[in-house]
Scaffold this motif. Sequence first.
Motif, PDB file in Angstrom:
ATOM      1  N   GLU A  34       0.812  -1.218   0.000  1.00  0.00           N
ATOM      2  CA  GLU A  34       0.000   0.000   0.000  1.00  0.00           C
ATOM      3  C   GLU A  34       0.847   1.270   0.000  1.00  0.00           C
ATOM      4  OE1 GLU A  34      -3.279  -0.061  -0.419  1.00  0.00           O
ATOM      5  OE2 GLU A  34      -3.156  -2.243  -0.463  1.00  0.00           O
ATOM      6  N   GLY A  35       2.128   1.170   0.397  1.00  0.00           N
ATOM      7  CA  GLY A  35       2.976   2.358   0.396  1.00  0.00           C
ATOM      8  C   GLY A  35       3.582   2.625   1.757  1.00  0.00           C
ATOM      9  N   LYS A  52       2.231   8.099   1.063  1.00  0.00           N
ATOM     10  CA  LYS A  52       2.647   7.921  -0.319  1.00  0.00           C
ATOM     11  C   LYS A  52       2.273   6.506  -0.741  1.00  0.00           C
ATOM     12  CE  LYS A  52       5.603  10.318  -2.142  1.00  0.00           C
ATOM     13  NZ  LYS A  52       5.405  11.477  -3.013  1.00  0.00           N
ATOM     14  N   PRO A  53       1.616   6.360  -1.879  1.00  0.00           N
ATOM     15  CA  PRO A  53       1.279   5.016  -2.352  1.00  0.00           C
ATOM     16  C   PRO A  53       2.512   4.298  -2.892  1.00  0.00           C
ATOM     17  CG  PRO A  53       0.591   6.633  -3.966  1.00  0.00           C
ATOM     18  CD  PRO A  53       1.119   7.402  -2.772  1.00  0.00           C
ATOM     19  N   ALA A  54       2.475   2.985  -2.832  1.00  0.00           N
ATOM     20  CA  ALA A  54       3.571   2.168  -3.365  1.00  0.00           C
ATOM     21  C   ALA A  54       3.606   2.278  -4.880  1.00  0.00           C
ATOM     22  CB  ALA A  54       3.394   0.712  -2.945  1.00  0.00           C
ATOM     23  N   ILE A  55       4.747   1.942  -5.435  1.00  0.00           N
ATOM     24  CA  ILE A  55       4.906   1.883  -6.886  1.00  0.00           C
ATOM     25  C   ILE A  55       4.390   0.519  -7.341  1.00  0.00           C
ATOM     26  CG2 ILE A  55       6.602   1.841  -8.759  1.00  0.00           C
ATOM     27  CD1 ILE A  55       8.362   3.630  -6.905  1.00  0.00           C
ATOM     28  N   PRO A  56       3.418   0.491  -8.255  1.00  0.00           N
ATOM     29  CA  PRO A  56       2.893  -0.795  -8.716  1.00  0.00           C
ATOM     30  C   PRO A  56       3.969  -1.600  -9.450  1.00  0.00           C
ATOM     31  CG  PRO A  56       1.508   1.033  -9.454  1.00  0.00           C
ATOM     32  CD  PRO A  56       2.766   1.620  -8.883  1.00  0.00           C
ATOM     33  N   ILE A  57       4.120  -2.845  -9.054  1.00  0.00           N
ATOM     34  CA  ILE A  57       5.115  -3.721  -9.675  1.00  0.00           C
ATOM     35  C   ILE A  57       4.568  -5.141  -9.717  1.00  0.00           C
ATOM     36  CG2 ILE A  57       7.137  -2.408  -8.912  1.00  0.00           C
ATOM     37  CD1 ILE A  57       7.409  -4.729  -6.750  1.00  0.00           C
ATOM     38  N   LYS A  58       5.242  -5.975 -10.487  1.00  0.00           N
ATOM     39  CA  LYS A  58       5.007  -7.412 -10.412  1.00  0.00           C
ATOM     40  C   LYS A  58       6.000  -7.917  -9.375  1.00  0.00           C
ATOM     41  CE  LYS A  58       5.134 -11.746 -12.873  1.00  0.00           C
ATOM     42  NZ  LYS A  58       5.462 -12.444 -14.103  1.00  0.00           N
ATOM     43  N   GLY A  59       5.518  -8.164  -8.184  1.00  0.00           N
ATOM     44  CA  GLY A  59       6.411  -8.534  -7.098  1.00  0.00           C
ATOM     45  C   GLY A  59       6.672 -10.016  -7.021  1.00  0.00           C
ATOM     46  N   GLY A  66      11.705  -3.740   3.377  1.00  0.00           N
ATOM     47  CA  GLY A  66      11.745  -2.729   4.427  1.00  0.00           C
ATOM     48  C   GLY A  66      13.134  -2.145   4.599  1.00  0.00           C
ATOM     49  N   ASP A  67      14.146  -3.010   4.527  1.00  0.00           N
ATOM     50  CA  ASP A  67      15.530  -2.539   4.614  1.00  0.00           C
ATOM     51  C   ASP A  67      15.844  -1.611   3.441  1.00  0.00           C
ATOM     52  OD1 ASP A  67      15.957  -4.071   6.908  1.00  0.00           O
ATOM     53  OD2 ASP A  67      16.681  -5.790   5.751  1.00  0.00           O
ATOM     54  N   SER A  68      15.380  -1.983   2.257  1.00  0.00           N
ATOM     55  CA  SER A  68      15.619  -1.161   1.071  1.00  0.00           C
ATOM     56  C   SER A  68      14.881   0.169   1.164  1.00  0.00           C
ATOM     57  CB  SER A  68      15.175  -1.903  -0.192  1.00  0.00           C
ATOM     58  OG  SER A  68      15.985  -3.031  -0.402  1.00  0.00           O
ATOM     59  N   LEU A  69      13.694   0.150   1.723  1.00  0.00           N
ATOM     60  CA  LEU A  69      12.918   1.368   1.911  1.00  0.00           C
ATOM     61  C   LEU A  69      13.711   2.372   2.757  1.00  0.00           C
ATOM     62  CD1 LEU A  69       9.580   2.201   1.697  1.00  0.00           C
ATOM     63  CD2 LEU A  69       9.980   2.133   4.132  1.00  0.00           C
ATOM     64  N   ILE A  70      14.224   1.911   3.886  1.00  0.00           N
ATOM     65  CA  ILE A  70      14.986   2.787   4.779  1.00  0.00           C
ATOM     66  C   ILE A  70      16.308   3.207   4.130  1.00  0.00           C
ATOM     67  CG2 ILE A  70      16.146   2.939   7.025  1.00  0.00           C
ATOM     68  CD1 ILE A  70      13.017   3.056   7.055  1.00  0.00           C
ATOM     69  N   ALA A  71      16.973   2.277   3.438  1.00  0.00           N
ATOM     70  CA  ALA A  71      18.229   2.617   2.762  1.00  0.00           C
ATOM     71  C   ALA A  71      18.001   3.705   1.709  1.00  0.00           C
ATOM     72  CB  ALA A  71      18.837   1.375   2.121  1.00  0.00           C
ATOM     73  N   GLY A  72      16.933   3.584   0.945  1.00  0.00           N
ATOM     74  CA  GLY A  72      16.622   4.586  -0.072  1.00  0.00           C
ATOM     75  C   GLY A  72      16.334   5.941   0.547  1.00  0.00           C
ATOM     76  N   PHE A  73      15.597   5.943   1.650  1.00  0.00           N
ATOM     77  CA  PHE A  73      15.302   7.195   2.345  1.00  0.00           C
ATOM     78  C   PHE A  73      16.590   7.856   2.831  1.00  0.00           C
ATOM     79  CE2 PHE A  73      14.428   9.655   6.164  1.00  0.00           C
ATOM     80  CZ  PHE A  73      13.441  10.518   5.706  1.00  0.00           C
ATOM     81  N   LEU A  74      17.428   7.087   3.513  1.00  0.00           N
ATOM     82  CA  LEU A  74      18.672   7.644   4.061  1.00  0.00           C
ATOM     83  C   LEU A  74      19.615   8.122   2.959  1.00  0.00           C
ATOM     84  CD1 LEU A  74      19.310   5.124   6.966  1.00  0.00           C
ATOM     85  CD2 LEU A  74      18.487   7.488   7.137  1.00  0.00           C
ATOM     86  N   THR A  90      12.349   8.080  -3.314  1.00  0.00           N
ATOM     87  CA  THR A  90      13.486   7.172  -3.466  1.00  0.00           C
ATOM     88  C   THR A  90      13.305   5.936  -2.597  1.00  0.00           C
ATOM     89  OG1 THR A  90      14.963   9.008  -4.003  1.00  0.00           O
ATOM     90  CG2 THR A  90      16.001   6.963  -3.262  1.00  0.00           C
ATOM     91  N   ALA A  91      12.798   6.113  -1.403  1.00  0.00           N
ATOM     92  CA  ALA A  91      12.534   4.978  -0.515  1.00  0.00           C
ATOM     93  C   ALA A  91      11.596   3.984  -1.185  1.00  0.00           C
ATOM     94  CB  ALA A  91      11.938   5.466   0.804  1.00  0.00           C
ATOM     95  N   LEU A  92      10.519   4.484  -1.776  1.00  0.00           N
ATOM     96  CA  LEU A  92       9.560   3.604  -2.457  1.00  0.00           C
ATOM     97  C   LEU A  92      10.167   2.958  -3.692  1.00  0.00           C
ATOM     98  CD1 LEU A  92       6.398   5.824  -2.037  1.00  0.00           C
ATOM     99  CD2 LEU A  92       6.794   3.582  -0.974  1.00  0.00           C
ATOM    100  N   GLU A  93      11.011   3.682  -4.407  1.00  0.00           N
ATOM    101  CA  GLU A  93      11.680   3.111  -5.589  1.00  0.00           C
ATOM    102  C   GLU A  93      12.613   1.969  -5.194  1.00  0.00           C
ATOM    103  OE1 GLU A  93      13.593   6.492  -7.354  1.00  0.00           O
ATOM    104  OE2 GLU A  93      11.674   7.400  -7.911  1.00  0.00           O
ATOM    105  N   TYR A  94      13.378   2.153  -4.123  1.00  0.00           N
ATOM    106  CA  TYR A  94      14.288   1.097  -3.662  1.00  0.00           C
ATOM    107  C   TYR A  94      13.499  -0.142  -3.238  1.00  0.00           C
ATOM    108  CZ  TYR A  94      18.727   3.714  -3.497  1.00  0.00           C
ATOM    109  OH  TYR A  94      19.883   4.389  -3.806  1.00  0.00           O
ATOM    110  N   ALA A  95      12.421   0.056  -2.510  1.00  0.00           N
ATOM    111  CA  ALA A  95      11.603  -1.081  -2.065  1.00  0.00           C
ATOM    112  C   ALA A  95      10.987  -1.805  -3.262  1.00  0.00           C
ATOM    113  CB  ALA A  95      10.516  -0.606  -1.103  1.00  0.00           C
ATOM    114  N   ALA A  96      10.489  -1.045  -4.232  1.00  0.00           N
ATOM    115  CA  ALA A  96       9.892  -1.653  -5.427  1.00  0.00           C
ATOM    116  C   ALA A  96      10.927  -2.460  -6.202  1.00  0.00           C
ATOM    117  CB  ALA A  96       9.276  -0.577  -6.319  1.00  0.00           C
TER     118      ALA A  96
END
Length: 104
Positions: A34-35, A52-59, A66-74, A90-96
């Motif tokens: 959901e974001g 912020k909504p998540a980036i739609p992807i084929k997951g 979650g680690d990628s989300l925080i890494a992208g934010f930082l 950027t956080a959402l892009e890294y997680a996606a």
Amino acid sequence: ARAGSLPGQPSACSEMALALAEHFEQVIVSLGKEGLVYAGTFYEGGRKVLAKPAIPIKGYSTVGAGDSLIAGFLYSILQKPGDLQAALNTALEYAAETCSRPID
């Protein structure tokens, strides 16, 4: 939808983030597919909640998302101090990106 909540998500996530922001300058709550919800005072000059909504992807897998989300934010906040919107994007892009890779 109420401010700081996503369609279909209870405002409890926003309220929880705001409550945590009473004790921490910045709070990010991952909502999975959901974001995210951000609450903080550091960049906005007063306690604010942003959703912020998540980036739609084929997951394939959420392992490490979650680690990628925080890494992208930082990473983003260190590159562009004060640009909260860019950091959240950027956080959402890294997680996606993490979720869109097949696991071997």
